[in-house]
Design an enzyme around this catalytic site. Structure first.
Site, PDB file in Angstrom:
ATOM      1  N   THR A  54       9.510  16.919  25.280  1.00 29.18           N
ATOM      2  CA  THR A  54       8.192  16.306  25.385  1.00 29.18           C
ATOM      3  C   THR A  54       7.142  17.345  25.778  1.00 29.18           C
ATOM      4  OG1 THR A  54       9.251  14.217  25.963  1.00 29.18           O
ATOM      5  CG2 THR A  54       6.921  14.364  26.396  1.00 29.18           C
ATOM      6  N   TYR A 141      21.679  19.485  27.592  1.00 27.09           N
ATOM      7  CA  TYR A 141      20.993  18.439  26.834  1.00 27.09           C
ATOM      8  C   TYR A 141      21.891  18.101  25.648  1.00 27.09           C
ATOM      9  CZ  TYR A 141      16.892  16.120  24.687  1.00 27.09           C
ATOM     10  OH  TYR A 141      16.012  15.203  24.142  1.00 27.09           O
ATOM     11  N   LYS A 165      22.362  15.713  30.360  1.00 33.21           N
ATOM     12  CA  LYS A 165      21.313  14.819  29.861  1.00 33.21           C
ATOM     13  C   LYS A 165      21.820  14.261  28.540  1.00 33.21           C
ATOM     14  CE  LYS A 165      16.560  14.980  28.098  1.00 33.21           C
ATOM     15  NZ  LYS A 165      15.371  15.837  27.868  1.00 33.21           N
TER      16      LYS A 165
END
Length: 308
Positions: A54, A141, A165
């Protein structure tokens, strides 16, 4: 702080700050970076992840990524954990990770490789080589659904791996992996990587926290959801979830291509400094822009400008 303590501190909201770019030049607005980090910290976000997706990580140059990590550590000033996003090739990720260590970050987030060709064995080597080369705790991630969760089983024994994550919205798959690798045997925090829409479901399946882009504009509501999850307050969980669902659904449009631009539009309308996005995404337009305005009004946040 030892690895176990850091793992425990990840059981919260991981705020992914946006990167404000100036209209026209699309250069980084460094005063905006400072404003937005201060907004997150002052609103009690305890984990800040600069250079996340993001944050438009892959639209940044290597030097820009380093500067954002350095300035984030400076602006946070010990008031929250800073987990710096790193990625690209193995040598580049290691370079960014070592820089993060020197800058004073508390850990690193290893982005999923974006190369179109990837194997399970290659992914293990990718993550392992980076984790072992950097003197910082790391969070993986895990985003590619075509990779096998056996990868995680091979990596959780690494002392410096403190979190995963998990960004694959397959709840039975996630729950099975968590049950296979229980937290009382491995010092790994399981983090929902797909924000508030999926946070309750991941929480019930074993996640200790979740990532958020919403915190850039409405941190109070995300923190309300976190507390409701901690309290097992089911009526409040679903009340807040329903309030946030339209926002997260907008972010998922165009195969999540709207992930960043919806957050930026909401911030701008609420009077915050989001700036414009960089390619390969464009500013929000038309009915989607109006939909964000409707949400800002519904949430009683201030409107910066009238939709044209």
């Amino acid at each position: 702080m030892n690895y176990q303590q850091l793992t425990e501190k990840l059981g919260t909201i991981s705020g992914i700050p946006i990167t404000p770019f100036k209209k026209g030049s699309k250069e980084i607005d460094w005063s905006g970076v400072k404003e937005n980090i201060e907004f997150l910290v002052s609103n009690h976000v305890e984990v800040i992840v600069p250079c996340g997706n993001t944050s438009e990580f892959y639209a940044l140059t290597l030097q820009e990524a380093k500067e954002i990590i350095k300035k984030t550590v400076e602006y946070v000033d010990g008031r929250a954990l800073v987990i710096a996003g790193i990625g690209y090739s193995v040598p580049t990720a290691i370079e960014l990770g070592n820089f993060s260590k020197e800058a004073g970050a508390d850990g690193t987030l290893l982005h999923m490789p974006i190369h179109p060709y990837i194997t399970n064995e290659g992914a293990v080597d990718y993550f392992k080589n980076i984790i072992e080369a950097i003197d910082l705790p790391s969070v993986i991630y895990f985003k590619n659904p075509d990779l096998n969760d056996e990868i995680l089983k091979e990596l959780v024994s690494l002392e410096k791996l403190v979190g995963v994550k998990y960004a694959i919205n397959d709840l039975p798959r996630f729950a099975k992996t968590v049950q296979t690798l229980p937290s009382d045997q491995y010092h790994v925090a399981w983090i929902c990587g797909t924000a508030e829409k999926w946070a309750p479901f991941f929480s019930f399946a074993g996640a200790a926290g979740y990532t958020s882009g919403l915190v850039n504009v409405y941190p109070q509501k995300s923190l309300e959801l976190l507390q409701a999850l901690r309290d097992n307050n089911y009526s409040l969980i679903w009340q807040v979830w329903k309030e946030l669902l339209p926002f997260e659904n907008l972010r998922e449009k165009q195969n999540s291509g709207y992930n960043v631009v919806v957050v930026k539009e909401a911030m701008e309308q609420a009077g915050l400094n989001a700036g414009v996005p960089r390619e390969p995404v464009a500013e929000l337009q038309g009915e989607d822009k109006q939909a964000v305005a409707d949400l800002i009004r519904r949430w009683n946040l201030s409107i910066k400008s009238v939709i044209q």
